[in-house]
Design a protein around this motif. Sequence first.
Motif, short mmCIF file in Angstrom:
data_model
loop_
_atom_site.label_atom_id
_atom_site.label_comp_id
_atom_site.label_asym_id
_atom_site.label_seq_id
_atom_site.Cartn_x
_atom_site.Cartn_y
_atom_site.Cartn_z
N GLY B 31 27.74 50.39 30.54
CA GLY B 31 26.84 51.37 30.35
C GLY B 31 28.42 52.79 31.02
N ASP B 32 28.79 52.06 31.58
CA ASP B 32 30.20 53.12 31.86
C ASP B 32 31.07 52.50 30.66
OD1 ASP B 32 31.69 54.99 33.65
OD2 ASP B 32 30.58 54.47 35.22
N ASP B 33 32.32 53.36 30.66
CA ASP B 33 33.61 53.26 30.06
C ASP B 33 33.85 51.41 30.00
OD1 ASP B 33 34.23 56.52 29.12
OD2 ASP B 33 33.94 56.75 30.96
N ALA B 34 34.42 51.79 30.95
CA ALA B 34 35.16 50.07 31.13
C ALA B 34 33.98 49.23 32.12
CB ALA B 34 36.61 50.38 31.28
N ALA B 35 33.11 47.29 32.55
CA ALA B 35 33.85 47.20 32.91
C ALA B 35 34.74 47.10 34.40
CB ALA B 35 33.51 46.17 32.60
N VAL B 36 33.93 47.12 35.58
CA VAL B 36 35.18 46.98 37.45
C VAL B 36 35.07 45.40 37.18
CG1 VAL B 36 35.31 47.75 38.82
CG2 VAL B 36 34.81 48.91 37.10
N LEU B 37 35.47 44.77 37.23
CA LEU B 37 35.22 43.16 37.86
C LEU B 37 36.37 42.71 38.90
CD1 LEU B 37 35.84 41.92 33.82
CD2 LEU B 37 33.58 42.86 34.98
N ARG B 38 35.75 41.80 40.13
CA ARG B 38 36.04 41.84 41.08
C ARG B 38 36.98 40.40 40.28
NH1 ARG B 38 32.85 41.28 45.53
NH2 ARG B 38 32.55 39.93 45.19
N ILE B 39 38.18 40.18 40.38
CA ILE B 39 38.85 38.78 40.42
C ILE B 39 39.43 38.33 41.27
CG2 ILE B 39 41.09 37.62 39.24
CD1 ILE B 39 39.01 38.28 36.99
N SER B 40 39.60 37.10 42.02
CA SER B 40 39.80 36.65 43.01
C SER B 40 41.60 36.29 43.17
CB SER B 40 39.24 35.38 43.87
OG SER B 40 38.32 34.30 41.99
N PRO B 41 41.74 37.05 44.60
CA PRO B 41 43.71 36.86 45.15
C PRO B 41 43.64 35.03 44.41
CG PRO B 41 42.00 36.99 46.83
CD PRO B 41 41.39 37.11 45.65
N HIS B 42 45.15 34.67 44.39
CA HIS B 42 45.73 33.96 43.19
C HIS B 42 45.07 33.69 42.47
CE1 HIS B 42 47.55 34.84 47.09
NE2 HIS B 42 46.94 34.74 48.16
N ALA B 43 44.25 34.10 42.18
CA ALA B 43 43.51 33.63 40.06
C ALA B 43 44.06 34.19 39.38
CB ALA B 43 42.32 34.02 40.68
N LEU B 44 44.33 33.13 37.91
CA LEU B 44 44.77 34.12 36.79
C LEU B 44 43.38 34.54 36.34
CD1 LEU B 44 46.88 31.00 35.62
CD2 LEU B 44 47.45 33.91 36.26
N LEU B 45 43.27 35.58 35.16
CA LEU B 45 42.53 35.96 34.15
C LEU B 45 43.11 35.19 33.13
CD1 LEU B 45 40.42 38.21 33.69
CD2 LEU B 45 41.99 39.46 32.56
N LEU B 46 41.73 34.76 32.23
CA LEU B 46 41.24 34.07 30.72
C LEU B 46 40.85 35.13 30.10
CD1 LEU B 46 41.11 30.71 31.56
CD2 LEU B 46 43.39 31.53 31.39
N ALA B 47 41.82 35.55 29.15
CA ALA B 47 41.17 36.34 28.33
C ALA B 47 40.90 35.96 26.20
CB ALA B 47 41.28 37.85 27.90
N SER B 48 39.74 35.56 25.90
CA SER B 48 40.29 35.87 24.33
C SER B 48 38.65 35.96 23.58
CB SER B 48 39.52 33.53 24.49
OG SER B 48 39.34 33.83 23.18
N SER B 49 38.97 36.68 22.66
CA SER B 49 38.44 36.75 21.26
C SER B 49 37.47 36.14 20.59
CB SER B 49 39.11 38.62 20.90
OG SER B 49 39.02 39.05 22.06
N ASP B 50 36.57 36.08 19.76
CA ASP B 50 36.18 35.53 18.56
C ASP B 50 34.97 36.34 18.28
OD1 ASP B 50 37.18 32.90 17.35
OD2 ASP B 50 36.99 32.60 19.99
N MET B 51 35.47 36.82 16.50
CA MET B 51 34.37 37.54 15.16
C MET B 51 33.42 36.79 14.59
SD MET B 51 36.19 40.67 13.35
CE MET B 51 35.83 41.96 14.48
#
Lengths: 329, 329
Positions: B31-51
């Motif tokens: 509902g906003d322009d982008a999601a705001v997400l809390r990522i724990s410190p010292h953790a890595l974010l993984l991102a993947s897309s599939d169509m």
Amino acid sequence: MRVSGLGEHGLIRQIKRLSLPVSSHSLIGIGDDAAVLRISPHALLLASSDMLLEGVHFDLSYTDFYSLGWKSAAVNLSDIAAMGGAPRFCLTSLGIPAAVTAEQIRDFYRGFRALLRIHKTDLVGGDSCSSRAGMVVDVTALGEARRGRVVSRAGARPGDRIYVTGTLGDSAAGMAVLRTGNAGGGSGEKKLIRKHLRPAPRVAEGAALARSGCASAMIDISDGLSSDLARVCEQSGVGAVMAEEKVPLSPALLRAAVRLKKPSFHFALSGGEDYELLFTVPPAKVKQLKSLGISASEIGEITGGRGLFLIDRHGRIKPLRPSGYDHFA
Amino acid sequence: MRVSGLGEHGLIRQIKRLSLPVSSHSLIGIGDDAAVLRISPHALLLASSDMLLEGVHFDLSYTDFYSLGWKSAAVNLSDIAAMGGAPRFCLTSLGIPAAVTAEQIRDFYRGFRALLRIHKTDLVGGDSCSSRAGMVVDVTALGEARRGRVVSRAGARPGDRIYVTGTLGDSAAGMAVLRTGNAGGGSGEKKLIRKHLRPAPRVAEGAALARSGCASAMIDISDGLSSDLARVCEQSGVGAVMAEEKVPLSPALLRAAVRLKKPSFHFALSGGEDYELLFTVPPAKVKQLKSLGISASEIGEITGGRGLFLIDRHGRIKPLRPSGYDHFA
């Protein structure tokens, strides 16, 4: 060369070559199951997706693939900008019809990367597949923002002033010029076309507004001023009154509107795809806003009543209906 | 109800209602322009897309929208699992043809959410637009992983044992059954169909393998065993030898293959969409792997030479060519 000549594997290799990381945040980028991204401690991750479909969002008869790539990136980075964030990473999913060539896909990524480079953003992953029905583009942008410095759509309060960056309606007028098939107009019309095909997301402005704390609410203008202002008002639980004569229109738009025989203000109000920022500023912060050096125009004020109103050029107050693009209306 | 009856705004509100956060990580979701997400410190974010495109990845003549939603989520969570990460967030972009109803879209999100709930993952954003040519789905999954605990495709070393979870070929056989139009087979064929329409990503297994440090490389089997093993070998700069008789096939697949008059092994080797994990384990860690309690079968060994080879049921060694699905070949 047809994409079929490259094969899926060759295509991914080509995309990978065109997507070498430009930042030190991408620990693993394209070519694995998922991208591995370093996010600084105490920072927030922003994420946004925008889909562009051939025949709906773009027309390949007048859109080159470089511009398509550029714009696909721009519309997504604009969403990150509208939260006050800094873009960091993008993922692209492409559905590619058999008639599209490998050179066109390369041009797409060149355009995509050209914009990403300006904003120090990495292309870190995505998907690509064959499409039986038109070119399909979906992009996810990830960005970073500081805690307490994210500007949502929900923070506008009665009395806040409404501002927009740049000029409005140029993109829609540029599209109208392209559709006449007579794109050989003067430098003014070329500017409008450029604004439509290669919009510049207001990343620096969004970040400066968030950093300063001046903006109480913010949105990027993608569907048209009336629709996007309505979204801010709905999510903030407020209304607004806006003055037609204060809405910034470029000289190029004014001239093109005459040639196209359409009211110039219509392009600004309903046209969309300007990717300018609309934001609200509490009265106490207007002075500080001016010190930021952002090119923005005050166009109206937030009200406590829930309605949206427009003061036209004759001073008459009229209800303002969201008239921007609705995909399903 | 046609989606046009809801309008874009109504559609987003419906998606938002179906996407209430299930974790405390989503500071701002849909509902906003982008999601705001809390990522724990010292953790890595993984991102993947599939169509997933209608007519390419799925056939609405035998795929219900609940299953389409489930599977769209599953194929993306499987990518996060294949890195050893924990899925956290998804974004969905939908291109929706005029003939699709609002109820079907609701079913899509119900199926999507059902899988996300199992894996404590939030739907936090996306896009939706009208499509003139078929249903279009693109999903981005974001996940978290610990530093030093991400399992890429590039870590396989000569001597490492090759494992796969579950059984292979079931999904491809399920699709073949569906395509015969005779889906009224016994419980075995129903299992195959379920595996095709509602695959279960191996999230717990991927995380356990990453946590334990047993897996040197990992990939999810989306295009077929031969193609996905080839990807691990290419990115690790190694080869592999695999034994046909060791590849785990389900009794249901063996029976269906007889009825379909196709070699059962073909489904496993070239079929794809199993969303099982293929991973490699150094010999010194095989004992530890067994203590993890993961249902996995050893199917071969990584070699120093770059080639891929298959030992067939008669003990003959043959070159193994990637024969999985290639979108552009």
